[in-house]
Scaffold this active site. Structure first.
Site, PDB file in Angstrom:
ATOM      1  N   GLU A 156      -1.374  -8.215   5.643  1.00 25.12           N
ATOM      2  CA  GLU A 156      -1.200  -8.417   7.094  1.00 25.12           C
ATOM      3  C   GLU A 156      -2.548  -8.451   7.821  1.00 25.12           C
ATOM      4  OE1 GLU A 156      -0.910  -5.685   5.495  1.00 25.12           O
ATOM      5  OE2 GLU A 156      -1.467  -3.959   6.715  1.00 25.12           O
ATOM      6  N   CYS A 197       0.823  -1.219   0.000  1.00 27.75           N
ATOM      7  CA  CYS A 197       0.000   0.000   0.000  1.00 27.75           C
ATOM      8  C   CYS A 197       0.859   1.273   0.000  1.00 27.75           C
ATOM      9  CB  CYS A 197      -0.998  -0.052   1.143  1.00 27.75           C
ATOM     10  SG  CYS A 197      -2.463   0.907   0.781  1.00 27.75           S
ATOM     11  N   HIS A 243      -3.597  -5.053   1.717  1.00 26.49           N
ATOM     12  CA  HIS A 243      -3.030  -5.257   3.057  1.00 26.49           C
ATOM     13  C   HIS A 243      -3.019  -6.735   3.443  1.00 26.49           C
ATOM     14  CE1 HIS A 243      -2.684  -1.072   4.610  1.00 26.49           C
ATOM     15  NE2 HIS A 243      -3.498  -0.853   3.592  1.00 26.49           N
TER      16      HIS A 243
HETATM   17  N1  GLN Z   1      -3.599   6.501   1.011  1.00 24.42           N
HETATM   18  C1  GLN Z   1      -2.313   6.214   1.594  1.00 24.42           C
HETATM   19  C2  GLN Z   1      -1.207   7.041   0.920  1.00 24.42           C
HETATM   20  O1  GLN Z   1      -1.452   7.661  -0.039  1.00 24.42           O
HETATM   21  C3  GLN Z   1      -2.000   4.747   1.463  1.00 24.42           C
HETATM   22  C4  GLN Z   1      -3.033   3.968   2.235  1.00 24.42           C
HETATM   23  C5  GLN Z   1      -2.535   2.748   2.929  1.00 24.42           C
HETATM   24  O2  GLN Z   1      -1.334   2.505   3.053  1.00 24.42           O
HETATM   25  N2  GLN Z   1      -3.480   2.010   3.450  1.00 24.42           N
HETATM   26  O3  GLN Z   1      -0.113   7.052   1.391  1.00 24.42           O
END
Ligand code: GLN
Length: 196
Positions: free
Chosen positions: A181, A84, A179
């Site tokens: 995890e 992410c 995610h």
């Molecule tokens: N929206 C976050 C970002 O732009 C990423 C979201 C996440 O890691 N769950 O950094």
């Protein structure tokens, strides 16, 4: 085997518990711990960059000296997985709502990502994923997720949904927009540890 989880902000403890149980399931003796200092990179076999807020993580990486240290770690072919926000930090090019973002990234993968690509109405959603080298479906949990919108030549796609590519690999580095995890399923972490 020693695995460091970049612990500046974000989903750190969830990844550590998942890595510890995965090492155990694989019968590998090892440990997973928080990584906060550049010198710790010399003591680990693999690095995980968690989800969180990519701008907050990148500011602290610069301040702590981890920025250059992580780039050298990657250049030595050490395995890295970014999830992410971690995927955003690994990308060569990042777009936001206003177009190309000025925020610098580690640029370790030849991919373009769009931050918060799924908008407000679908900030979080779950989708069963079919992942290369992982048998059966994997529960993909997406939280304010980025989309991988463009990939370079050396990039292998490991998973995608109709809206975007969600998991890729380039040599020693893997990036995913969901995610693992939080999935209650350690097969993505297992796949990562198999790269070590
Ligand atoms: N929206 C976050 C970002 O732009 C990423 C979201 C996440 O890691 N769950 O950094």
């Amino acid at each position: 085997m020693k695995v460091g989880v970049l612990a500046l902000q974000g989903d750190v403890s969830e990844h550590i518990s998942m890595l510890v149980s995965t090492l155990d399931d694989m019968g590998i003796s090892g440990s997973a711990f928080e990584l906060r200092k550049p010198e710790q990179l010399g003591t680990i076999d693999a690095l995980l960059i968690p989800g969180g807020e990519s701008t907050a993580i990148s500011k602290q990486m610069k301040r702590s000296g981890l920025w250059d240290a992580i780039i050298s770690f990657a250049e030595n072919d050490a395995p890295i997985m970014g999830t992410c926000a971690g995927c955003i930090l690994l990308a060569r090019e990042v777009f936001g709502d206003e177009g190309l973002e000025g925020e610098e990234t580690l640029a370790l993968m030849d991919i373009t990502v769009k931050r918060n690509a799924f908008g407000r109405q679908r900030e979080s959603f779950e989708r069963p994923l079919s992942i290369k080298n992982v048998d059966g479906e994997f529960p993909g949990i997406f939280i304010r997720a980025p989309a991988i919108t463009k990939i370079g030549k050396g990039i292998e796609i490991l998973a995608e949904i109709p809206e975007s590519i969600v998991m890729v690999r380039q040599n020693n580095i893997m990036a995913l927009t969901f995610h693992p995890e939080l999935a209650g399923d350690n097969r993505v972490h297992r796949h990562f540890l198999e790269m070590v």
